[in-house]
Write an enzyme that holds these catalytic residues in place. Structure first.
Site, PDB file in Angstrom:
ATOM      1  CG  ASP A  22      -1.815   1.167   1.362  1.00 29.70           C
ATOM      2  OD1 ASP A  22      -1.572   2.161   0.656  1.00 29.70           O
ATOM      3  OD2 ASP A  22      -2.772   1.102   2.151  1.00 29.70           O
ATOM      4  CG  HIS A  23       3.166   3.922  -3.228  1.00 32.92           C
ATOM      5  ND1 HIS A  23       4.044   4.758  -2.577  1.00 32.92           N
ATOM      6  CD2 HIS A  23       3.825   3.511  -4.343  1.00 32.92           C
ATOM      7  CE1 HIS A  23       5.152   4.853  -3.254  1.00 32.92           C
ATOM      8  NE2 HIS A  23       5.065   4.104  -4.334  1.00 32.92           N
ATOM      9  NE  ARG A  24      -3.783   4.137   1.214  1.00 31.54           N
ATOM     10  CZ  ARG A  24      -5.003   3.652   1.402  1.00 31.54           C
ATOM     11  NH1 ARG A  24      -6.041   4.466   1.344  1.00 31.54           N
ATOM     12  NH2 ARG A  24      -5.188   2.363   1.641  1.00 31.54           N
TER      13      ARG A  24
END
Ligand SMILES: Cc1cc2nc3c(=O)[nH]c(=O)nc-3n(C[C@H](O)[C@H](O)[C@H](O)COP(=O)(O)OP(=O)(O)OC[C@H]3O[C@@H](n4cnc5c(N)ncnc54)[C@H](O)[C@@H]3O)c2cc1C
Length: 1023
Positions: A496-498
């Protein structure tokens, strides 16, 4: 009158927005000094101290105990004089915790499930079918976050049966599993009951309890409440989950959401809100005074099964549709939710062979070993275990709960293996067997398949060449493992790039690869390390210092054929010939001179004119060394070690070449490596590198020339002095420099010690080192200068000049007979040809794990050559660790229990951790200290300098460190070593009977004092 200083609610953690006042440790009007703890506050994670760094008097208005104060708001004041003190309490800025409607969770345990017990459940429509005299409605519990309805699978009790607390009355199928419905009330089961196979919305009646058997109603409920499963019509007419006041459930873990501004919220409501990402400020509260209760949170959150985020277009798909079963629907929903995650993929190939072998040897499943490896790798990469929480929050978790997909009939279930970061492989394996067995029967409880912090999906066994998995809300990463190939199995992480970026995942995979490909490092040896083969030696040990010798003796004692290759005619290494033993011989002579200074205080006259006879001392020193060298060689030969004099170099990972060209008869000086003309090569099963670390001299102007001329000495060459110097510069405030400086001052020299750092003895507890610096500076002929830069050395033996600049940039010049460079030791690994054996290095040292294994599984390294604490007993312990690892035993070197003595007067010493070191490791540590000048023996002997400190872990009461500046530390430390290595508690040491009058009594005293302090502060907090 000056403005009062405001004591504000400190932000004690990243996530903290407010704190609750737990106690005031000082009263209004009390005098407060810098560093005093004035209050304790409860943050979102723990109860913590509020320290102030001002002096004055505590003044009101103070925030009342139990009030909640936002970070940055005033909780009290400090004023300059007692006259300015104000009494009274402040108005609590937020609803006091005590005003909340409590008991959410306590009540939850009383009902048949958390769902039935929350206040909201009471509001659920009981329906008009309730029998007369009904004591209790048994409702369809909400057994998972996503459950909106359940199917009755069986009735375990029949109407008319007497029900006791804890009886399982029915089984229902949720969207994920078949589960028991337990009742925690007493009475008789009564209808109307929901029929088997009917679908009942969460919170709707399943049956009833009545007080007397005569009130029991038989028969099934009307279909309006209980609809046969699978009929679309019935499903359509059922009250939707979002319409019904849905009852909340909670899974373990999660950080409670912050209280809403200006209102209260029950602890259970905060917990649920925290887990479900609900902002309590947006939730209307239905409790007294607007307090938010859990049901409010449940009603506020987006209902399970609501439209997918983003409102995906309805696509008209040809063909007859079948209604999804519960599991299929739940998977569908969670997959749709995953579309909100900005994900990416990173793949690395990892060879699983070693792990499979190690898991088999340990009798644990490979899946469990992979989960544990994932958790181990997270120690360096904690972000992999975090998750994104709407809106724009990150949940930082320390518990690693790995969810691992298991294929069951009709879909996938992801049982969660909890506590992978802290529990042993064996414990995890036991849990896993049970989870898998019940997952296959769909008998898992919701908390067993929800709340994972990281997930793994292994399809390697199906032969798939590559796949990736889908991360769902609540995790930052999922690992997909494909089938083995020549380069290894593709390990693909969807992130999850967040929360994590590509580099985070790549570095994590790199470490995971190392762990999985070298499993012995963390799983323990899977058997003896010596491979099958016709080797000249089972083990060759290169280097005959304390590390190599202890290792060789252990292995020979276990019947192995061992060669000890050492470049000196005798074993003993630096420790015997150029280190510990010769320096302590000099120290012993210096002690005699120093002690004479106090004879007169005890009425002894005529002994204070001690005179050093250098030649006699040197003859004695050399005799001790040579005798011990001969004794050691005799013992080595006696235990059947083949001692080979020569310089060892790797030819490959199973052969070492021994160069005898540099051999010399003098054991006192360091030998040379040889020129490669007289060599022989031997083969080995395992090898141990124990080649030590010679003195390191940095490139300072004139240093190299000084070494060549003899005006600059090191710990290798200082032993060749014909007479002790009269004037000396010692460069380097480590143990060697400090010991040498004081020995020569005691011998009568004027000594200047120059240290580049702002303190001496980096490995020693800071207060101890500071105190020792003062004591050294009080010696009549010794001065210590820290934070200086040595610029240049020039001159010849007997007439040297050292130029340096001090911390203010001022230049100085010192004239001396010699300069001793005690500027550290550095492993010399160039001559070993490590690359030929494929052995990795870590800077200048050989890289090893806690079992002293190098990057090559059958080659080990120990002692100074691996860096860390460069001490003789450390080397010896690591030698025993390597021997045990070679033998297949599980033993690790633990620096947190290691120790050291610096042989100055008084001696400095340490075992275990200081408070600062403990805090760095996340241990809440406390210390107590006692000055030596209160001790009777110290007073009698005029040995009153220094102090002893005891450090304990507050949570367990175990002693984790003891620090000394005291004469006789070399003896006293023995008891401290036992305390720390055995993990003794304050109570055990405090209760032990110490003989009087001895300095060991101080240990009991310190332990009792610390214990009493901890008890008192616990009591204050409990008030
Ligand atoms: C002045 C001084 C005082 C010290 N005082 C203390 C003290 O009081 N307490 C304490 O605990 N520690 C002390 N030390 C440190 C201690 O001496 C070392 O930590 C310890 O000797 C390290 O042991 P080792 O087995 O790793 O290596 P070493 O003792 O250095 O032994 C390594 C041996 O391997 C040989 N060798 C190197 N390369 C090869 C090769 N390729 N082939 C064959 N042989 C090779 C070396 O010549 C040496 O004989 C002191 C050190 C010094 C210099």
């Amino acid at each position: 009158m000056s403005d009062p200083y405001v004591i504000k609610m400190p932000q004690l953690s990243d996530t903290m927005t407010e704190g609750v006042i737990v106690s005031w440790e000082k009263n209004i009007g009390d005098r407060v000094s810098r560093g005093d703890i004035v209050a304790t506050v409860e943050t979102d994670k723990a109860i913590m101290d509020v320290e102030v760094f001002r002096e004055g008097y505590l003044s009101g208005p103070v925030a009342p105990v139990d009030s909640t104060v936002p970070v940055g708001e005033a909780i009290a004041y400090i004023v300059a004089s007692s006259e300015e003190v104000q009494e009274g309490e402040a108005e609590a800025p937020a609803a006091p915790a005590a005003a909340e409607t409590g008991g959410g969770e306590a009540q939850a345990q009383e009902g048949e499930s958390a769902a039935a017990a929350e206040p909201a459940a009471a509001q659920a429509p009981a329906g008009s079918r309730e029998p007369e005299g009904a004591l209790h409605t048994i409702k369809m519990p909400q057994l998972s976050d996503t459950m909106t309805e359940g199917v009755v699978v069986s009735w375990e009790k029949q109407p008319g049966d007497e029900i006791k607390r804890g009886t399982v009355v029915a089984q229902v199928e949720t969207d994920k599993a078949i589960m028991d419905v337990e009742v925690f009330k007493e009475g008789y089961l009564s209808g109307p009951i929901a029929s088997v196979d009917s679908t009942v919305p969460v919170g709707e009646p399943l049956a009833y309890l009545v007080a007397e058997s005569g009130q029991v109603v038989t028969g099934e409920a009307a279909p309006a409440t209980a609809k046969p499963a699978g009929t679309t019509e019935a499903a359509a007419s059922a009250p939707s989950a979002s319409a019904a006041p849905s009852a909340p459930t909670s899974v373990p873990g999660g950080t409670p959401a912050p209280r809403p501004q200006g209102r209260g919220a029950t602890p259970f409501a905060r917990k649920i809100a925290g887990q479900q990402g609900v902002d309590l400020n947006t939730v209307p509260g239905s409790g007294p005074g607007g307090v938010v209760v859990a049901a409010d949170v449940a009603n506020a959150r987006p209902a399970a099964g609501a439209a997918a985020p983003g409102g995906f277009p309805e696509v008209d798909v040809p063909g007859e549709g079948r209604k999804m079963n519960k599991l299929e629907a739940a998977i569908s929903r969670s997959m749709t939710e995953s579309l909100s995650i900005p994900s990416f993929h990173v793949t690395s190939h990892i060879k699983l062979g070693g792990l499979i072998k190690a898991a088999k040897a340990k009798g644990v499943s490979v899946t469990v070993a992979i989960a544990k490896a994932c958790a181990e790798a997270m120690q360096q990469h904690p972000k992999m275990n975090w998750c994104y929480k709407p809106q724009d929050q990150l949940v930082e978790r320390s518990n690693v709960d790995v969810g691992m997909a298991v294929a069951v009939e009709g879909g996938l279930v992801v049982p969660v293996l909890r506590g992978c970061e802290s529990r042993s492989l064996e414990e995890l394996n036991e849990d896993w067997q049970d989870l898998v067995e019940r997952a296959r029967k769909r008998r898992l409880k919701p908390e067993e398949y929800s709340g994972s912090t990281f997930q793994v999906s292994n399809m390697g066994m199906f032969g798939v060449s590559h796949f990736d998995a889908i991360a769902t809300p609540g995790i930052a990463a999922i690992l997909a493992i494909s089938a083995d190939t020549e380069q290894g199995s593709p390990f693909t992480i969807t992130g999850d790039h967040r929360v994590v970026n590509g580099a985070d995942v790549a570095l994590y995979l790199k470490d995971l690869k190392e762990l999985i490909e070298a499993p012995d490092a963390w799983m323990g040896p899977s058997g003896p390390a010596i491979p099958e083969g016709d080797w000249d030696y089972d083990v060759v040990v290169i280097g005959g210092g304390p590390g190599g010798e202890d290792c060789a003796r252990d292995l020979a004692g276990h019947g192995h054929k061992v060669a000890l290759i050492n470049d000196s005619p005798f074993p003993g290494g630096e420790c015997l010939w150029r280190g510990c033993i010769p320096s302590k011989a000099w120290r012993a002579a210096a002690d005699r001179i120093r002690d004479r200074g106090h004879d007169a205080d005890l009425g002894i006259q005529g002994t204070n004119q001690a005179k050093l006879e250098w030649k006699t001392l040197e003859a004695h020193r050399r005799n001790v060394l040579e005798t011990r060298g001969q004794m050691a060689l005799k013992t080595d030969k006696g235990v059947k070690i083949n001692y080979i004099q020569g310089y060892g170099r790797f030819v490959d990972d199973h052969h070492v070449m021994i160069d005898t060209g540099g051999n010399q008869d003098d054991p006192h000086s360091r030998a040379t490596a040889g020129d490669g003309k007289q060599t022989k090569t031997v083969s080995f099963g395992c090898a141990v590198i124990a080649t030590g670390a010679p003195p390191f001299v940095p490139p300072i102007d004139g240093a190299r020339e000084g070494l060549e001329s003899g005006s600059v000495l090191t710990s290798d060459t200082v032993w060749m002095l014909d007479t002790p110097p009269k004037k000396l510069v010692v460069v380097g405030g480590g143990a060697i420099g400090v010991e040498m400086a004081q020995i020569f001052q005691d011998f009568g020299a004027e000594v200047t010690l120059l240290e580049a750092q702002d303190r001496i003895l980096a490995e020693v507890e800071p207060e101890i080192a500071k105190h020792l610096t003062q004591v050294l500076n009080d010696d009549p002929r010794l001065s210590v200068h820290t934070a200086v830069k040595l610029e240049k050395i020039s001159g010849k033996p007997g007439a040297v000049t050292a130029k340096y600049t001090d911390s203010e940039g001022k230049s100085h010049q010192l004239k001396a007979d010699y300069v001793i460079m005690a500027t550290g030791k550095r492993p010399e690994i160039d001559g070993l040809n490590l690359d030929k054996a494929g052995i990795a290095t870590d800077g200048p040292a050989v890289k090893v794990d806690a079992r002293c294994r190098t990057s090559v599984g059958h080659i080990f390294a120990i002692g100074d050559v691996i860096g860390g604490l460069m001490l003789a007993h450390t080397a010896a312990q690591q030698g025993r660790v390597a021997a045990m690892s070679i033998l297949g035993e599980d033993m690790k070197y633990d620096q947190d229990k290691d120790c050291g003595v610096i042989f100055t007067r008084p001696e400095a010493g340490f075992v275990g951790l200081s408070v600062a070191q403990a805090k760095e490791k996340g241990i809440d540590a406390v210390e107590a200290k006692v000055p030596m000048n209160i001790d009777a023996k110290a007073m009698i002997n005029r040995e009153e300098h220094g102090l002893i400190k005891l450090v304990a872990d507050k949570a367990t009461g175990r002693i984790i460190g003891v620090h000394f500046l005291a004469d006789h530390t070399d003896t006293l430390i023995g008891e401290a070593v036992m305390m720390v290595s055995a993990g003794l508690t304050l109570e055990q040491v405090g209760n032990a009977i110490h003989p009087h009058p001895t300095q060991t009594e101080l240990f009991g005293e310190l332990a009792r004092r610390l214990l009493s302090r901890l008890r008192r502060s616990a009591k204050v907090k409990a008030k």
